[in-house]
Design a protein around this motif. Sequence first.
Motif: not given
Length: 617
Positions: A297, A299-300, A304-305, A307, A320-321, A323, A326
């Motif tokens: 990871k 950051g946020e 969303g987070p 990776y 970029k995942r 949410c 979100s």
Amino acid sequence: MVLFLFLTLVCNCICDIATAQGDFWGPVCGISGNYTHNSPYNQDLDNVLYTLTGTNNGFGFYNSTSGQVIATALCRGDVDPEKCRRCVDDATRKLIPLCSNQIEAVGWYDHCFLKYSNRSFDYRIDAMVVGYNRNNVSTASYDQWNRTVVKLLEALRSEAASGGQLRKYASGNMTAPGLSPVYGYVQCTPDLSATDCDDCLARATAVSRLYDRRLGLGIFTPSCVLRYENYSGFNSTWYPASVVTNQSGERRQKRNRQAKLSNDLTDEREEDNTGDGHLFDLSSIQVATNNFSAGNKLGEGGFGPVYKGELKDGRAIAVKRLCSHSGQGVKEFKTEVELIIKLQHKNLVRLLGYCVQGTERLLIYEFMANNSLETFLFDPNKCKELDWAKRANIVIGIAKGLRYLHEDSRLKIVHRDMKASNILLDADMNSKISDFGTAKIFGGDQMEARTNRVVGTYGYMAPEYVMGGLFSTKSDVYSFGVVLLEILSGQRNKRLCLDGEPQNFLSTAWCLWKENKGVEFVDRCLLHNYPIDEALRWINIALLCVQEDPQDRPTMSTVVFMLEDRWSAKLPAPSEPLLSFARFMSVFEPQLYYARFAAALGQMTSTDEESTHRQVI
């Protein structure tokens, strides 16, 4: 060694250059060899053409190098930026298939030409294309017509050769008694010296005399162009908005640049493929990110987070995942995908593809080795790595990226969330704008828009956007001004402290500049190792960007000119900005905040209590 053949295109290829405005002339493919698919040269060529459209010098000259490959493009001197960029972009798509696997190639449109090679082009020996009008001059007019042509070309050649390092272009007309006018233009790539430009055009003129019975003629080489006709088809030089002194003229140029945006919206949706070529399989991304492990990871983000991952081919990626809760739904997701895949500029983060599978929605970007500007700028130790040269490169990169979004990209785009954390840094500390989830497309003559859903980050948002939901390119200019002040001061706009005391960010910057104490605003991490005059000038530029009235803020083209010190006049004095919209109350005690800024609040002209309240939250 002569690496290109001399080529003449005869009448059955270009019968009448007056009717060939949309034709791609040439191409001339080199005789120095081929490259193989997926070879280092192939990869360098892909990279150089990908970044080329982001290298405009402001006057239609593009130049980029990647590994072994050098690429150059030049637009005719009277072509506006939007038409110029589209011409160059079309040429990058057209030339490679026509010169498949050729190490070097050159091709011409009426409005631009493109060349690439593994060497620098030599104007004395390289390719030449001749196009001519099918009609001949009458025998009775022959002598007088040709004397007029030669006289016009000599005058234009002299003017173009002395044009300076940004542009070498001249157009005009000349009339002989009893004959119709001769209209013409000549142009050199601005990297040629005055002597070499003059020599290149002299050689082209000599070739043109072999076709002296033609009513119209074009000589096209990789370093200079000469053309004349018996009809008017060439305009006076196009200038960037920053050098236009007449305000109505600036608006007229802006309307011209935007004239085809509505059609471009449709065209680009048809041309760009967001299908299988950019679609990633979920399982491959899970493997790349170690199933989205905490160790990967980065950051946020706002939706969303993010990776870090590594694909099977060894490429590092950032995923970029999004949410499900979100707030970025299908609409925002499609916006980001459709926008970024179309955008090509060295100061924008490159979107490699996306994944939609089940409830998962992923965006796969190129990996930025140095994370965000925020991680360096506001860290007491890392900030020391940002010397003045690095900060200057970052600032100009951001400015050019925004200029591309507003003025040079296929679509006119307002980012709406410009901030330090959305500026990513590659391994060489080059800045790239990221996060387009809240971006908006403007089309046609649209200048601004209004929304009931204000998104963004307090402290960076323009006052007209916070208070009324009104946004435009000038909203991004405001945000850029805040980011520039943060880069200069090394402090967050929400947490400015001087001598241990909390201050209002924009008001403090303006007051110190007004009192000729701007050096007190500059980041102490720089240890006074910076050009003071340039730093003070940049504070001035930033304050012009954060002025209350959007109409008073400069365009990003003007900002780039000012930053690069190509603004010949004295910089305008900025008006005092409104108080920052940062939420001081989340950082300081409300009583301390109101005690310190009560006087400033009392000076506001608004009598609407709700409006006043909204200006300080």
